[in-house]
Enzyme design. Structure first.
Site, PDB file in Angstrom:
ATOM      1  N   GLU A  86       0.829  -1.210   0.000  1.00  0.00           N
ATOM      2  CA  GLU A  86       0.000   0.000   0.000  1.00  0.00           C
ATOM      3  C   GLU A  86       0.865   1.263   0.000  1.00  0.00           C
ATOM      4  O   GLU A  86       0.529   2.250  -0.629  1.00  0.00           O
ATOM      5  CB  GLU A  86      -0.956   0.005   1.202  1.00  0.00           C
ATOM      6  N   TYR A 141      -5.840   6.683   4.504  1.00  0.00           N
ATOM      7  CA  TYR A 141      -5.999   5.686   3.449  1.00  0.00           C
ATOM      8  C   TYR A 141      -5.261   4.383   3.798  1.00  0.00           C
ATOM      9  O   TYR A 141      -5.832   3.289   3.765  1.00  0.00           O
ATOM     10  CB  TYR A 141      -5.489   6.225   2.092  1.00  0.00           C
ATOM     11  N   ASP A 188      -8.971   6.562  -1.772  1.00  0.00           N
ATOM     12  CA  ASP A 188      -7.808   7.035  -2.537  1.00  0.00           C
ATOM     13  C   ASP A 188      -8.352   7.703  -3.808  1.00  0.00           C
ATOM     14  O   ASP A 188      -9.568   7.844  -3.961  1.00  0.00           O
ATOM     15  CB  ASP A 188      -6.819   5.890  -2.839  1.00  0.00           C
TER      16      ASP A 188
END
Ligand code: SF4
Length: 379
Positions: free
Chosen positions: A44, A127, A145
């Protein structure tokens, strides 16, 4: 703010269709092979501002070389930056390294599952916290996002700028309202996947979209108009001059301060040209200020143009010869004289890599020529 909220029945239907579509169509990506929180965290962070295909080889190498939080926490920062070399946004790597150390110190090496604890780690924002909590731990946490914001703006026909706090809150509420309890990980990934493969910024492929019948923007016929964005700001541009300073077959490298743009990476000494300053003078001044040495500036070897998120640069690289003084770390973290074969040990920004490729070619050519001249003299 033009907006429409999907009804509860539509929300359930959106979730159901997206999950079924994701099950059938999702791309096989290495970070989806497990629910390992460390691996999901790494992926991520790497995927922020970076395309999937760019990330894939970096991710595979990173988790192969540093397979656990403990391994990352123990690794020297230079090694982490070397593994990140070329991926850009290097603050991500520095934060990841520091965060791994905190996870080991405070959490016994277990990546936290709670959003609140995740948000306390460097480099983890809402996020990334939502992604780790939902994908790795199955928590009912939403993610927002760029891809998800675009899909949601279109689905609910939100016509205000998503960067405005009021719109962001509206999007968060919408993302929460759509989450199917217990399936947040897959649902969040489905939304992101839809945004990156079907509901793209330009020419969204509504004809193959699993939620087409439930999408207000598609019903109105103008999905591409959303989300609304502010006009692009022009990035400032800087002229930069750097020196390839050779001495006894070794090249002088300087390490950037640990914070800020490209922090902790190695580069060629130099810096921004002042108004009306000649480029060779800029190199001499910058090298003096950064390392306290005097150099003679020879030919301009190459020019490289490079863009960062908020500025662009034209870098003029000059071949230089050391003249006087012993290097000191005045404007850099440290410095080193490196042999050409040792350069692969250091992590460089992409623009420096390009300059070094040219410089090493020229260096080899010069060496070959010097050897030939010597042979001719002997004959
Ligand atoms: Fe995006 Fe079109 Fe699907 Fe709506 S129908 S979510 S605009 S791809």
């Amino acid at each position: 703010m033009g907006r429409l909220s999907p009804s509860p029945a539509d929300r359930a239907s959106i979730a159901e269709r997206l999950l079924a579509w994701y099950e059938r169509r999702h791309r096989a990506l290495p970070w989806r092979e497990s629910r390992n929180p460390y691996r999901i965290w790494i992926s991520e962070v790497m995927l922020q501002q970076t395309r999937v295909e760019t990330v894939r080889p970096y991710y595979e190498r990173f988790v192969r070389e540093l397979p656990t939080v403990e391994a990352l926490a123990r690794a020297p920062l230079d090694r982490v930056l070397k593994l990140w070399e070329g991926l850009g946004y290097y603050a991500r790597a520095r934060h990841l390294h520091r965060a791994a150390q905190i996870v080991v110190e405070r959490h016994g090496g277990r990546v936290p599952a709670e959003r609140k604890e995740l948000l306390e780690l460097p480099g983890i924002g809402p996020y990334t916290a939502g992604a780790i909590a939902s994908i790795a731990y199955g928590r009912d946490e939403p993610v927002l996002d760029g891809n998800v914001r675009r899909v949601l703006c279109r689905l609910a026909y939100i016509t205000s700028d998503p960067r405005v706090p009021q719109t962001e809150r509206r999007l968060e509420a919408l993302a929460c309202g759509l989450l199917p309890p217990g399936r947040a990980g897959d649902f969040n990934q489905a939304l992101m996947e839809l945004g990156s493969t079907v509901c793209t910024p330009r020419r969204p492929r509504c004809s193959v979209c699993p939620v087409a019948g439930l999408c207000e923007a598609q019903r109105r016929g103008d999905p591409e108009a959303l989300p609304i964005g502010s006009p692009k700001r022009t990035r400032p541009h800087h002229e930069v001059a750097v020196g390839l300073i050779w001495k006894d077959g070794e090249l002088l490298l300087a390490k950037r301060p640990s914070k800020g743009l490209l922090g902790g990476l190695w580069e060629l000494p130099g810096g921004k040209r002042r108004p009306s300053e000649a480029l060779p003078e800029c190199v001499r001044r910058e090298v003096r200020e950064e390392l306290g040495i005097e150099v003679e500036v020879d030919e301009e070897l190459t020019v490289v143009r490079h863009g960062y998120s908020h500025l662009s640069v034209t870098i003029h690289a000059f071949r230089c010869r050391w003249r006087a003084g012993a290097p000191q770390a005045l404007g850099c973290q440290e410095w080193v004289w490196a042999k050409p074969r040792e350069l692969s040990r250091y992590a460089f920004p992409r623009a420096t890599q390009k300059i070094l490729a040219v410089a090493l070619d020229r260096h080899e050519e010069r060496q070959e020529k010097d050897e030939q001249d010597e042979l001719q003299q002997e004959e």
